[in-house]
Design a protein around this motif. Structure first.
Motif, PDB file in Angstrom:
ATOM      1  N   VAL A 197     -30.444  -7.861   7.100  1.00 23.73           N
ATOM      2  CA  VAL A 197     -30.729  -7.567   5.529  1.00 23.73           C
ATOM      3  C   VAL A 197     -31.256  -6.007   5.173  1.00 23.73           C
ATOM      4  O   VAL A 197     -30.265  -5.921   4.004  1.00 23.73           O
ATOM      5  CB  VAL A 197     -31.289  -8.944   4.477  1.00 23.73           C
ATOM      6  N   ALA A 198     -31.983  -5.633   5.386  1.00 27.66           N
ATOM      7  CA  ALA A 198     -32.087  -4.484   4.971  1.00 27.66           C
ATOM      8  C   ALA A 198     -30.976  -3.123   5.153  1.00 27.66           C
ATOM      9  O   ALA A 198     -31.014  -2.033   4.442  1.00 27.66           O
ATOM     10  CB  ALA A 198     -33.760  -3.696   5.812  1.00 27.66           C
ATOM     11  N   LEU A 199     -30.995  -3.398   6.546  1.00 27.34           N
ATOM     12  CA  LEU A 199     -29.863  -2.132   6.890  1.00 27.34           C
ATOM     13  C   LEU A 199     -28.163  -2.295   6.371  1.00 27.34           C
ATOM     14  O   LEU A 199     -28.294  -1.094   6.159  1.00 27.34           O
ATOM     15  CB  LEU A 199     -29.401  -3.050   8.674  1.00 27.34           C
ATOM     16  N   LEU A 200     -27.799  -3.828   5.904  1.00 24.40           N
ATOM     17  CA  LEU A 200     -27.075  -3.443   5.298  1.00 24.40           C
ATOM     18  C   LEU A 200     -27.059  -3.380   3.599  1.00 24.40           C
ATOM     19  O   LEU A 200     -26.220  -2.827   3.339  1.00 24.40           O
ATOM     20  CB  LEU A 200     -26.190  -5.195   5.174  1.00 24.40           C
ATOM     21  N   GLN A 201     -28.120  -3.781   2.890  1.00 18.56           N
ATOM     22  CA  GLN A 201     -28.533  -2.889   1.742  1.00 18.56           C
ATOM     23  C   GLN A 201     -28.464  -1.003   2.066  1.00 18.56           C
ATOM     24  O   GLN A 201     -27.539  -0.637   1.175  1.00 18.56           O
ATOM     25  CB  GLN A 201     -29.491  -2.888   1.543  1.00 18.56           C
ATOM     26  N   VAL A 202     -29.643  -0.618   3.364  1.00 22.00           N
ATOM     27  CA  VAL A 202     -29.782   0.463   3.465  1.00 22.00           C
ATOM     28  C   VAL A 202     -27.833   1.461   3.174  1.00 22.00           C
ATOM     29  O   VAL A 202     -27.112   2.195   2.236  1.00 22.00           O
ATOM     30  CB  VAL A 202     -30.260   0.760   4.695  1.00 22.00           C
ATOM     31  N   ILE A 203     -26.776   0.532   4.272  1.00 26.54           N
ATOM     32  CA  ILE A 203     -25.216   1.130   4.765  1.00 26.54           C
ATOM     33  C   ILE A 203     -25.173   0.791   3.133  1.00 26.54           C
ATOM     34  O   ILE A 203     -24.344   1.909   2.679  1.00 26.54           O
ATOM     35  CB  ILE A 203     -24.553   0.323   5.156  1.00 26.54           C
ATOM     36  N   GLY A 204     -24.622   0.003   2.879  1.00 26.85           N
ATOM     37  CA  GLY A 204     -24.408   0.034   0.939  1.00 26.85           C
ATOM     38  C   GLY A 204     -24.642   0.822   0.231  1.00 26.85           C
ATOM     39  O   GLY A 204     -23.755   1.329  -1.035  1.00 26.85           O
ATOM     40  N   SER A 205     -26.141   0.768  -0.201  1.00 31.93           N
ATOM     41  CA  SER A 205     -26.801   1.842  -0.718  1.00 31.93           C
ATOM     42  C   SER A 205     -26.282   3.139  -0.690  1.00 31.93           C
ATOM     43  O   SER A 205     -25.598   3.999  -1.765  1.00 31.93           O
ATOM     44  CB  SER A 205     -27.925   1.753  -1.031  1.00 31.93           C
ATOM     45  N   TRP A 206     -26.201   3.163   0.299  1.00 35.95           N
ATOM     46  CA  TRP A 206     -26.131   5.627   0.519  1.00 35.95           C
ATOM     47  C   TRP A 206     -24.410   5.404   0.904  1.00 35.95           C
ATOM     48  O   TRP A 206     -24.253   6.508   0.261  1.00 35.95           O
ATOM     49  CB  TRP A 206     -26.381   5.034   2.124  1.00 35.95           C
ATOM     50  N   ASN A 207     -23.653   4.253   0.803  1.00 31.31           N
ATOM     51  CA  ASN A 207     -22.263   4.366   0.687  1.00 31.31           C
ATOM     52  C   ASN A 207     -21.371   4.259  -0.919  1.00 31.31           C
ATOM     53  O   ASN A 207     -20.071   4.540  -0.724  1.00 31.31           O
ATOM     54  CB  ASN A 207     -21.574   3.880   1.823  1.00 31.31           C
ATOM     55  N   SER A 208     -22.740   3.526  -1.341  1.00 26.07           N
ATOM     56  CA  SER A 208     -21.733   3.238  -3.484  1.00 26.07           C
ATOM     57  C   SER A 208     -21.309   4.217  -3.548  1.00 26.07           C
ATOM     58  O   SER A 208     -21.806   5.679  -3.605  1.00 26.07           O
ATOM     59  CB  SER A 208     -22.900   2.946  -3.208  1.00 26.07           C
ATOM     60  N   PHE A 209     -20.386   4.351  -3.975  1.00 24.83           N
ATOM     61  CA  PHE A 209     -19.480   6.225  -5.207  1.00 24.83           C
ATOM     62  C   PHE A 209     -19.843   5.428  -6.159  1.00 24.83           C
ATOM     63  O   PHE A 209     -20.024   6.088  -7.215  1.00 24.83           O
ATOM     64  CB  PHE A 209     -18.376   5.818  -4.423  1.00 24.83           C
ATOM     65  N   MET A 210     -18.972   4.081  -6.658  1.00 23.45           N
ATOM     66  CA  MET A 210     -18.467   4.012  -8.390  1.00 23.45           C
ATOM     67  C   MET A 210     -19.357   3.368  -9.079  1.00 23.45           C
ATOM     68  O   MET A 210     -19.619   4.546 -10.269  1.00 23.45           O
ATOM     69  CB  MET A 210     -17.676   2.243  -8.369  1.00 23.45           C
ATOM     70  N   TRP A 211     -20.800   2.967  -8.614  1.00 20.06           N
ATOM     71  CA  TRP A 211     -21.541   3.172  -9.226  1.00 20.06           C
ATOM     72  C   TRP A 211     -22.366   4.426  -9.720  1.00 20.06           C
ATOM     73  O   TRP A 211     -22.488   4.690 -11.200  1.00 20.06           O
ATOM     74  CB  TRP A 211     -22.431   2.297  -8.814  1.00 20.06           C
ATOM     75  N   PRO A 212     -22.823   5.226  -8.691  1.00 23.63           N
ATOM     76  CA  PRO A 212     -23.589   5.880  -9.352  1.00 23.63           C
ATOM     77  C   PRO A 212     -22.863   7.085 -10.104  1.00 23.63           C
ATOM     78  O   PRO A 212     -23.305   8.162 -10.533  1.00 23.63           O
ATOM     79  CB  PRO A 212     -23.561   6.922  -7.913  1.00 23.63           C
ATOM     80  N   LEU A 213     -21.015   7.706  -9.733  1.00 19.51           N
ATOM     81  CA  LEU A 213     -19.790   8.486 -10.689  1.00 19.51           C
ATOM     82  C   LEU A 213     -20.603   7.350 -12.229  1.00 19.51           C
ATOM     83  O   LEU A 213     -20.016   8.868 -12.713  1.00 19.51           O
ATOM     84  CB  LEU A 213     -19.149   7.866  -9.826  1.00 19.51           C
ATOM     85  N   ILE A 214     -20.805   6.176 -12.281  1.00 10.29           N
ATOM     86  CA  ILE A 214     -20.485   6.114 -13.670  1.00 10.29           C
ATOM     87  C   ILE A 214     -21.499   5.792 -14.563  1.00 10.29           C
ATOM     88  O   ILE A 214     -21.587   6.577 -15.818  1.00 10.29           O
ATOM     89  CB  ILE A 214     -19.763   4.593 -13.496  1.00 10.29           C
ATOM     90  N   VAL A 215     -22.604   6.000 -13.367  1.00 14.27           N
ATOM     91  CA  VAL A 215     -23.822   6.167 -14.410  1.00 14.27           C
ATOM     92  C   VAL A 215     -24.728   7.312 -14.319  1.00 14.27           C
ATOM     93  O   VAL A 215     -26.121   7.813 -14.927  1.00 14.27           O
ATOM     94  CB  VAL A 215     -25.127   4.730 -14.159  1.00 14.27           C
ATOM     95  N   THR A 216     -24.365   8.367 -13.864  1.00 12.66           N
ATOM     96  CA  THR A 216     -24.344   9.540 -13.877  1.00 12.66           C
ATOM     97  C   THR A 216     -23.440  10.832 -14.118  1.00 12.66           C
ATOM     98  O   THR A 216     -22.827  10.283 -14.669  1.00 12.66           O
ATOM     99  CB  THR A 216     -25.203   9.853 -12.204  1.00 12.66           C
TER     100      THR A 216
END
Length: 275
Positions: A197-216
């Protein structure tokens, strides 16, 4: 029969090798293009290997944007969201797996149904909420929405359910509290699922594009995937530098996954078993 068995094994291995090569081909092309000139990157027919290794592409890429700040932001967000999500998921999974309370089954199925809601549908409500809290363009906006995940809760709940209820009853008879039983018995037995679970979350958070683009909206809060936009201009795309930057983004997660992939396989296998 022996010849038929050998033939079938050879056929399977050939298919696996071909599938592996197809999966590796995009990564090879990315790294190869990162060493090419702009002309070679756009050449038709394409060239597989650069004539000369242009190491300056990597240096220019690093200085083309504040990648050190992007890297710091990505690390902070990935670590905090992963730690928070693991903690909340462990406690919620324990409640659903071992505790008894009114409406437990109904609540579990309602939360399970939320997994069918596409994440894109939550972007606008989450953004409006964070705007009202004045958290846009802060670490809070990048972290708070991802501190809980019912996928992680469901996976850990299935793992915790594998521990016999008799063991829980025996621990209670010996005077152990729920808190002690959780952290000293359940968590060590579910180490593989927690790591998955931790590894999948790290990968998902690291690769996140849409949300950081919208809220920053400032360079100081951007993450690495969003920083790749620096190589897309009105004049066109700088493919060698873009591929070098993409390598910067992907390489840490590739190394992390190769080091911990056995936990993902084992943890998902246990989490998929009926509790």
């Amino acid at each position: 029969m022996k010849v038929s068995k050998i033939t079938s094994h050879v056929f399977i291995y050939v298919l696996l090798v071909l599938g592996g090569l197809m999966m590796l081909l995009p990564f090879f092309w990315m790294v190869s293009t990162a060493f090419k000139t702009g002309f070679e990157a756009m050449q038709t027919p394409p060239t597989w290997f650069p004539k000369h290794l242009l190491w300056r592409n990597w240096v220019q890429t690093w200085h083309a944007a504040p990648f050190a700040q992007y890297l710091l932001n990505s690390v902070i967000i990935s670590v905090v969201t992963t730690f928070g999500q693991v903690i909340t998921s462990i406690m919620a999974a324990f409640a659903f797996a071992k505790l008894k309370f009114f409406g437990k089954r109904l609540l579990f199925w309602l939360l399970l149904a939320t997994m069918m809601v596409p994440g894109e549908m939550l972007i606008i409500p989450n953004f409006v909420t964070l705007s009202q809290w004045h958290l846009v363009n802060t670490y809070g906006a990048l972290i708070i929405p991802w501190l809980a995940s019912f996928f992680a809760v469901f996976t850990l709940r299935q793992s915790f359910a594998q521990v016999p209820d008799q063991l829980y009853a025996a621990a209670k008879l010996d005077g152990a509290s729920d808190w002690r039983f959780l952290w000293q018995i359940l968590v060590p037995n579910a180490k593989s699922s927690i790591m998955a679970v931790a590894l999948l979350q790290v990968i998902g958070s690291w690769n996140s594009f849409m949300w950081p683009l919208i809220v920053t909206n400032s360079e100081t809060m951007r993450t690495l995937p969003v920083g790749l936009q620096a190589f897309s201009t009105d004049a066109g795309m700088s493919y060698p530098e873009l591929m070098a930057a993409a390598t910067f983004v992907i390489l840490p997660m590739v190394i992390l996954y190769l080091a911990l992939h056995k936990y993902v396989v084992h943890g998902m296998r246990i989490g998929g078993m009926k509790g």
